[in-house]
Design a protein around this motif. Structure first.
Motif, mmCIF file in Angstrom:
data_model
loop_
_atom_site.group_PDB
_atom_site.id
_atom_site.type_symbol
_atom_site.label_atom_id
_atom_site.label_comp_id
_atom_site.label_asym_id
_atom_site.label_seq_id
_atom_site.Cartn_x
_atom_site.Cartn_y
_atom_site.Cartn_z
ATOM 1 N N ARG A 331 43.534 -22.457 -1.678
ATOM 2 C CA ARG A 331 43.827 -22.511 -3.109
ATOM 3 C C ARG A 331 44.021 -23.951 -3.582
ATOM 4 N NH1 ARG A 331 43.186 -18.083 -6.561
ATOM 5 N NH2 ARG A 331 44.091 -19.588 -7.999
ATOM 6 N N TYR A 437 49.966 -5.270 -3.842
ATOM 7 C CA TYR A 437 48.621 -5.665 -4.294
ATOM 8 C C TYR A 437 48.380 -5.186 -5.719
ATOM 9 C CZ TYR A 437 43.502 -5.277 -4.637
ATOM 10 O OH TYR A 437 42.210 -5.352 -5.050
ATOM 11 N N ASN A 441 48.067 -7.717 -9.110
ATOM 12 C CA ASN A 441 46.793 -7.735 -9.840
ATOM 13 C C ASN A 441 46.965 -7.287 -11.278
ATOM 14 O OD1 ASN A 441 44.155 -8.398 -8.240
ATOM 15 N ND2 ASN A 441 45.510 -7.393 -6.771
ATOM 16 N N GLN A 444 48.343 -10.287 -12.926
ATOM 17 C CA GLN A 444 47.297 -11.275 -13.221
ATOM 18 C C GLN A 444 46.490 -10.868 -14.449
ATOM 19 O OE1 GLN A 444 43.787 -11.520 -10.643
ATOM 20 N NE2 GLN A 444 44.112 -13.721 -10.520
ATOM 21 N N TYR A 463 41.992 -1.552 -11.589
ATOM 22 C CA TYR A 463 42.852 -1.824 -10.443
ATOM 23 C C TYR A 463 43.366 -0.548 -9.794
ATOM 24 C CZ TYR A 463 42.520 -6.657 -11.765
ATOM 25 O OH TYR A 463 42.019 -7.899 -12.040
ATOM 26 N N ILE A 481 44.812 -11.721 -0.241
ATOM 27 C CA ILE A 481 44.564 -11.441 -1.653
ATOM 28 C C ILE A 481 45.854 -11.535 -2.458
ATOM 29 C CG2 ILE A 481 43.818 -9.669 -3.289
ATOM 30 C CD1 ILE A 481 41.877 -8.657 -1.165
ATOM 31 N N SER A 484 46.982 -15.258 -2.704
ATOM 32 C CA SER A 484 46.046 -16.003 -3.546
ATOM 33 C C SER A 484 46.226 -15.625 -5.016
ATOM 34 C CB SER A 484 44.610 -15.725 -3.101
ATOM 35 O OG SER A 484 43.683 -16.459 -3.871
ATOM 36 N N THR A 485 46.434 -14.338 -5.271
ATOM 37 C CA THR A 485 46.619 -13.880 -6.646
ATOM 38 C C THR A 485 47.921 -14.423 -7.232
ATOM 39 O OG1 THR A 485 45.392 -11.855 -6.155
ATOM 40 C CG2 THR A 485 46.733 -11.858 -8.141
#
Length: 530
Positions: A331, A437, A441, A444, A463, A481, A484-485
């Motif tokens: 990242r 997760y 998401n 985000q 999602y 994931i 990173s998100t």
């Protein structure tokens, strides 16, 4: 391209990618890792028992001679093809029905020893004994067995060692009371109608290969291989001599293919039977073999990533922490690119109310002049906010790295767990990562569409679809994931604040037109009357 179109397109591509782009076989069942073990059972309905070595990666069925009659490589690590019933018995219907499950030997026998002149014939009966040494040592990555039988006065002893965390099988064969050399048969690859069959001679310049009908003999080989075209669902069977064993091969092309290996009465071979996929081959030590596997562009990136992971592991000593550090490093490397992408997204969000105003203004005016006027106003709006629609395409620039990274972690075989996770190569058995997760998401998506609630509602359902895949992802993939998100959310929040501050004054400073000076009223003079 409009920003609101990017997420559905990325989602569609992601679903195809993460589902294996047509992966054969059943999707993985949510659950715990498979404990490697030997299962003794009547698998084929014929007289005598079979012996099944089961693990996260494959289920391998041996008969009493040590011949493989079922070789089932799993598309998803941890998929339980064999179900254990409540009464302690096993359900093998998934393997026997073979609906979507590839049997690499496809009704034939691998590791069969043959010399018909000496009475060794796989098609004929033999005097077998109960295998010995059926043991499993997961810490040592071993499943061992010794098979022994006699046929035509010749005794054959096979010592087999499978490795539950990779696709390698060690095969030591001792033939006593018979010829000095025998043939060992290696058929494959399941339903492949035309695999590449090749061998590389010791000191050779290039591999000798046959594809299609025909045969080819290659003596004193460094390796021999049956291979489908590389992919997540392709298979390979590779034979490497060990301990000074000289192997001469006859390669047969065409439907399913066959390698006939001529070996001494006392031989030692290493056999790879599994995915024809870069990371598994790399971890098994096969990518250095000449002419065996040539990585493409994504493969080259994957090799760099896996080597970086190995170097980090030397210092950190924990694969879970390696993934954390790897995520932060990648990242950081992609930060400038993601910064540009984030600014484009933020500016689009700030502009949304004004875009809607322009669209509403012209929604009922479809004539050419009105459409040109609308486009002119949109272009002026873009200039006012310093917005470049081409910046939307930067969303796709990191994709090669992300695809290679995902493929690397998905196929990498970790030898440890992390926190509550027993194995990073299989899904989280408690589903906690899948819940996290989904939350990150959705978070985000909210950050990206906070000024457009309609867009948020329209795209949030995507999602929910991804939640299913999150339940099946290897835990290592999901950890990457999520982290990173989270970093992406923090970066986007910072960008949003910067962009809102930069654009706060746009449209606020409107110069008032100077008042026109008052004019004296003119006097009207009536026309004279006649």
């Amino acid at each position: 391209m409009k920003t609101r179109h990017l997420l559905p397109i990325a989602a569609l591509g992601g679903m195809l990618l993460l589902s294996g782009c047509g992966q054969t076989g059943p999707l993985p069942t949510f659950g715990k890792a498979i404990t490697p073990e030997w299962i003794k059972t009547d698998f084929d309905g014929q007289p005598g028992d079979e012996f099944i070595a089961t693990s996260n990666l494959q289920d391998v069925v041996f008969n009493a001679r040590g011949e493989i009659i079922g070789w089932y490589v799993k598309g998803y690590a941890g998929t339980p093809y064999i179900k254990k019933k409540g009464d302690g018995t096993y359900d093998f219907s998934a393997l026997t029905n073979q609906k979507g499950i590839v049997n690499m030997v496809a009704g034939r026998k691998a590791l069969a020893v043959e010399d018909k002149a000496a009475g060794l014939d796989p098609a004929q009966t033999a005097e077998t004994s109960e295998p010995t040494g059926l043991t499993t040592d997961l810490k040592a990555n071993r499943q061992d067995a010794v098979f022994r039988y006699t046929q035509g006065g010749v005794t054959v002893t096979k010592t087999v060692t499978l490795h539950p965390r990779n696709f390698k099988v060690d095969l030591k064969t001792e033939v006593t009371g018979g010829p000095e050399r025998v043939n060992i048969l290696f058929p494959g690859l399941g339903k492949a109608d035309n695999p590449r069959v090749q061998a590389y001679a010791q000191g050779g310049a290039q591999p000798a290969a046959v594809q299609g009908s025909g045969t080819l003999s290659v003596e004193n080989v460094q390796y021999a291989a049956l291979q489908e075209n590389p992919s997540q669902i392709a298979h390979a069977l590779i034979i490497r001599p060990q301990g000074g064993t000289q192997v001469n091969t006859t390669l047969t092309g065409g439907a399913q293919g066959l390698i006939t290996a001529s070996v001494p009465a006392s031989s030692n071979l290493e056999v790879y039977g599994g995915k024809n996929e870069l990371i598994h081959l790399y971890q098994s030590g096969y990518t250095e073999l000449p002419g065996l596997f040539k990585p493409n562009f994504f493969g080259q990136i994957s090799l760099l990533i896996v080597k970086l992971m190995e170097q980090l592991y030397k210092f950190i000593g924990n694969w879970g922490l390696v993934l954390v550090v790897l995520t932060i490093l990648l990242r950081a490397i992609m930060w400038p690119l993601m910064q540009a992408q984030g600014r484009t997204t933020a500016r689009m969000q700030v502009m949304q109310p004004k875009i809607k105003e322009i669209q509403e203004k012209y929604k009922d005016r479809k004539d050419m002049d009105s459409q040109r006027a609308m486009q002119a106003e949109m272009q002026q709006l873009y200039r006012d906010y310093n917005f470049n629609p081409a910046g939307c395409f930067s969303t796709f620039i990191p994709f090669p790295v992300l695809i290679a990274l995902w493929s690397t972690i998905r196929n990498f075989e970790f030898d440890s767990g992390f926190l509550w996770l027993p194995d990073l190569a299989i899904p989280d058995p408690f589903y906690l990562l899948a819940v996290v997760y989904l939350i990150v998401n959705i978070g985000q998506l909210y950050v990206m569409t906070r000024k457009n609630p309609d867009m948020f509602r329209q795209q949030a359902f995507i999602y929910l679809i991804f939640l299913y895949f999150a339940l099946t992802f290897p835990a290592g993939v999901t950890i990457y994931i999520i982290l990173s998100t989270l970093i992406g959310i923090g970066q986007q929040i910072l960008i949003n604040r910067q962009v809102e501050k930069e654009t706060a004054s746009i449209g606020q400073k409107v110069e008032k037109a100077p008042a026109r000076p008052a004019t004296k009223a003119s006097k009207t003079i009536d026309a004279p009357k006649k």
